[in-house]
Design a protein around this motif. Structure first.
Motif, mmCIF file in Angstrom:
data_model
loop_
_atom_site.group_PDB
_atom_site.id
_atom_site.type_symbol
_atom_site.label_atom_id
_atom_site.label_comp_id
_atom_site.label_asym_id
_atom_site.label_seq_id
_atom_site.Cartn_x
_atom_site.Cartn_y
_atom_site.Cartn_z
ATOM 1 N N GLN A 147 -2.485 0.702 -7.595
ATOM 2 C CA GLN A 147 -2.118 -0.047 -8.802
ATOM 3 C C GLN A 147 -2.845 -1.385 -8.859
ATOM 4 O O GLN A 147 -3.327 -1.800 -9.922
ATOM 5 N N THR A 148 -2.949 -2.058 -7.731
ATOM 6 C CA THR A 148 -3.652 -3.344 -7.676
ATOM 7 C C THR A 148 -5.136 -3.158 -7.949
ATOM 8 O O THR A 148 -5.736 -3.921 -8.711
ATOM 9 N N LEU A 149 -5.707 -2.156 -7.347
ATOM 10 C CA LEU A 149 -7.123 -1.858 -7.579
ATOM 11 C C LEU A 149 -7.371 -1.551 -9.054
ATOM 12 O O LEU A 149 -8.355 -2.025 -9.639
ATOM 13 N N GLY A 150 -6.473 -0.792 -9.673
ATOM 14 C CA GLY A 150 -6.603 -0.488 -11.099
ATOM 15 C C GLY A 150 -6.527 -1.728 -11.968
ATOM 16 O O GLY A 150 -7.282 -1.877 -12.938
ATOM 17 N N ALA A 151 -5.624 -2.656 -11.641
ATOM 18 C CA ALA A 151 -5.484 -3.891 -12.424
ATOM 19 C C ALA A 151 -6.732 -4.761 -12.304
ATOM 20 O O ALA A 151 -7.212 -5.321 -13.301
ATOM 21 N N VAL A 152 -7.290 -4.858 -11.105
ATOM 22 C CA VAL A 152 -8.502 -5.662 -10.911
ATOM 23 C C VAL A 152 -9.687 -5.017 -11.621
ATOM 24 O O VAL A 152 -10.485 -5.702 -12.287
ATOM 25 N N TRP A 176 1.343 3.697 7.033
ATOM 26 C CA TRP A 176 0.627 2.869 6.063
ATOM 27 C C TRP A 176 0.501 3.541 4.700
ATOM 28 O O TRP A 176 0.253 2.862 3.697
ATOM 29 N N ALA A 177 0.690 4.836 4.626
ATOM 30 C CA ALA A 177 0.586 5.549 3.344
ATOM 31 C C ALA A 177 1.655 5.098 2.352
ATOM 32 O O ALA A 177 1.497 5.299 1.147
ATOM 33 N N VAL A 178 2.707 4.448 2.828
ATOM 34 C CA VAL A 178 3.731 3.921 1.930
ATOM 35 C C VAL A 178 3.129 2.834 1.029
ATOM 36 O O VAL A 178 3.637 2.573 -0.062
ATOM 37 N N LEU A 179 2.020 2.246 1.455
ATOM 38 C CA LEU A 179 1.362 1.190 0.682
ATOM 39 C C LEU A 179 0.329 1.719 -0.314
ATOM 40 O O LEU A 179 -0.188 0.942 -1.122
ATOM 41 N N LEU A 180 0.015 3.009 -0.274
ATOM 42 C CA LEU A 180 -1.016 3.554 -1.160
ATOM 43 C C LEU A 180 -0.742 3.347 -2.655
ATOM 44 O O LEU A 180 -1.648 2.944 -3.383
ATOM 45 N N PRO A 181 0.477 3.604 -3.152
ATOM 46 C CA PRO A 181 0.697 3.396 -4.594
ATOM 47 C C PRO A 181 0.435 1.961 -5.042
ATOM 48 O O PRO A 181 -0.246 1.737 -6.044
ATOM 49 N N VAL A 182 0.930 0.990 -4.303
ATOM 50 C CA VAL A 182 0.735 -0.405 -4.709
ATOM 51 C C VAL A 182 -0.731 -0.815 -4.552
ATOM 52 O O VAL A 182 -1.253 -1.598 -5.348
ATOM 53 N N LEU A 183 -1.412 -0.270 -3.562
ATOM 54 C CA LEU A 183 -2.838 -0.553 -3.390
ATOM 55 C C LEU A 183 -3.641 -0.001 -4.569
ATOM 56 O O LEU A 183 -4.502 -0.698 -5.118
ATOM 57 N N ILE A 221 -2.190 -8.619 -7.169
ATOM 58 C CA ILE A 221 -2.682 -8.922 -5.822
ATOM 59 C C ILE A 221 -1.584 -9.590 -5.002
ATOM 60 O O ILE A 221 -1.350 -9.228 -3.839
ATOM 61 N N LEU A 222 -0.881 -10.548 -5.600
ATOM 62 C CA LEU A 222 0.220 -11.210 -4.897
ATOM 63 C C LEU A 222 1.346 -10.230 -4.575
ATOM 64 O O LEU A 222 1.941 -10.277 -3.492
ATOM 65 N N ARG A 223 1.609 -9.321 -5.509
ATOM 66 C CA ARG A 223 2.627 -8.286 -5.282
ATOM 67 C C ARG A 223 2.229 -7.394 -4.107
ATOM 68 O O ARG A 223 3.051 -7.050 -3.257
ATOM 69 N N MET A 224 0.945 -7.029 -4.052
ATOM 70 C CA MET A 224 0.467 -6.183 -2.960
ATOM 71 C C MET A 224 0.595 -6.915 -1.621
ATOM 72 O O MET A 224 1.020 -6.326 -0.619
ATOM 73 N N LEU A 225 0.243 -8.198 -1.600
ATOM 74 C CA LEU A 225 0.374 -8.969 -0.366
ATOM 75 C C LEU A 225 1.825 -9.041 0.092
ATOM 76 O O LEU A 225 2.118 -8.967 1.289
ATOM 77 N N LYS A 265 4.147 -6.750 -0.542
ATOM 78 C CA LYS A 265 4.514 -5.416 -0.038
ATOM 79 C C LYS A 265 3.956 -5.181 1.361
ATOM 80 O O LYS A 265 4.621 -4.563 2.204
ATOM 81 N N VAL A 266 2.741 -5.675 1.623
ATOM 82 C CA VAL A 266 2.163 -5.524 2.960
ATOM 83 C C VAL A 266 2.975 -6.332 3.973
ATOM 84 O O VAL A 266 3.258 -5.850 5.071
ATOM 85 N N ALA A 267 3.354 -7.555 3.607
ATOM 86 C CA ALA A 267 4.178 -8.374 4.506
ATOM 87 C C ALA A 267 5.530 -7.711 4.738
ATOM 88 O O ALA A 267 6.040 -7.691 5.866
ATOM 89 N N ASP A 268 6.119 -7.159 3.688
ATOM 90 C CA ASP A 268 7.404 -6.476 3.816
ATOM 91 C C ASP A 268 7.270 -5.252 4.726
ATOM 92 O O ASP A 268 8.129 -4.985 5.561
ATOM 93 N N TRP A 269 6.177 -4.519 4.581
ATOM 94 C CA TRP A 269 5.912 -3.351 5.425
ATOM 95 C C TRP A 269 5.777 -3.773 6.892
ATOM 96 O O TRP A 269 6.237 -3.067 7.791
ATOM 97 N N GLN A 270 5.176 -4.917 7.119
ATOM 98 C CA GLN A 270 4.994 -5.422 8.479
ATOM 99 C C GLN A 270 6.335 -5.670 9.173
ATOM 100 O O GLN A 270 6.464 -5.501 10.367
ATOM 101 N N PHE A 271 7.350 -6.057 8.401
ATOM 102 C CA PHE A 271 8.650 -6.400 8.977
ATOM 103 C C PHE A 271 9.626 -5.224 9.022
ATOM 104 O O PHE A 271 10.679 -5.340 9.632
ATOM 105 N N ASP A 272 9.323 -4.119 8.360
ATOM 106 C CA ASP A 272 10.217 -2.965 8.333
ATOM 107 C C ASP A 272 9.880 -2.000 9.460
ATOM 108 O O ASP A 272 8.706 -1.712 9.696
#
Length: 179
Positions: free
Chosen positions: A40-45, A31-38, A77-81, A83-90
Motif C-alpha cells: 500500500q505504501t509503495l502504491g501511494a508513493v 515478516w509477511a504480516v507487513l506485506l499489505p502495508v508495504l 510511509i509514517l504508517r508503514m514505519l 507498523k514495522v515498529a509495532d511488529w518489532q514489539f509483538d
C-alpha cells in the motif's frame, strides 16, 4: 555516530512469566504480516510520483493535487514505519504452562491461554505461507472463546506446531524438515 538499539524482547517481557514458569520458545510474527502495508505504501508513493511526472510533462498546473498526493504518500510511509515498529514489539511466547501473545508499543497487551485448556489445535498453511514460510494456528479450548483462538503469520510453523503439541498433549515426533 548515535546508534539506536531496541531492547531484547526476551529480557523485556520475562516479567510476564510466573516464578515457576519456564520459557520454552519465543517467536516474532513472520515478516509477511507487513506485506499489505508495504505494498500500500509503495502504491501511494508510485501514485504521487506518476502524478507529478505526468502533470509536469503536460505543463498542467496541478500543484494542489500533487501536494495532496505527496502528503498522502508521507502519511503512508509514517504508517508503514509505525507498523514495522509495532511488529518489532509483538511476539508469541510458549512456556511450559501457557501460551502468551505480547503486543503493543506504548500500551502493552498480554493475551494468555493455559496449555491445560487447549483441547484441539489446527494448523493451516496456504500456498503463499508454504512459499514464504509461515502458517496459522487455530486453537480451541474448553469453555468460552479465548483471546488466542486464531494466531496468524507464525514463522517456522512446523517446529512451533510440534513444540506446542508436545507441550499440550505430550510425545510429539521430531520434525521431518521444513515444508
Amino acid at each position: 555516530m548515535v546508534r539506536l538499539q531496541l531492547p531484547d524482547p526476551a529480557q523485556r517481557d520475562t516479567k510476564y512469566l510466573a516464578s515457576q514458569e519456564r520459557l520454552v520458545m519465543m517467536v516474532r510474527l513472520h515478516w509477511a504480516v507487513l506485506l499489505p502495508v508495504l505494498l500500500q505504501t509503495l502504491g501511494a508513493v508510485l501514485l504521487a510520483l506518476a502524478a507529478s511526472v505526468l502533470f509536469a510533462a503536460q505543463d498542467v498546473d496541478a500543484g494542489f493535487i500533487t501536494t495532496l498526493l505527496w502528503y498522502f504518500a508521507l502519511f503512508m510511509i509514517l504508517r508503514m514505519l509505525w507498523k514495522v515498529a509495532d511488529w518489532q514489539f509483538d511476539h508469541l511466547m510458549i512456556t511450559d504452562k501457557r501460551l502468551l501473545k505480547v503486543s503493543g508499543i506504548f500500551f502493552r497487551k498480554v493475551q494468555t491461554m493455559p496449555l491445560s485448556k487447549i483441547t484441539d489445535l489446527t494448523y493451516n498453511r496456504d500456498p503463499l505461507g508454504r512459499l514464504l514460510g509461515y502458517g496459522e494456528f487455530v486453537v480451541e479450548s474448553a469453555g468460552q472463546d479465548q483471546a488466542l483462538s486464531k494466531i496468524q503469520f507464525l514463522p517456522r510453523p512446523d517446529r512451533l506446531y510440534l513444540t506446542l503439541v508436545d507441550m499440550t498433549f505430550g510425545g510429539a515426533p521430531s520434525p521431518a524438515g521444513d515444508d
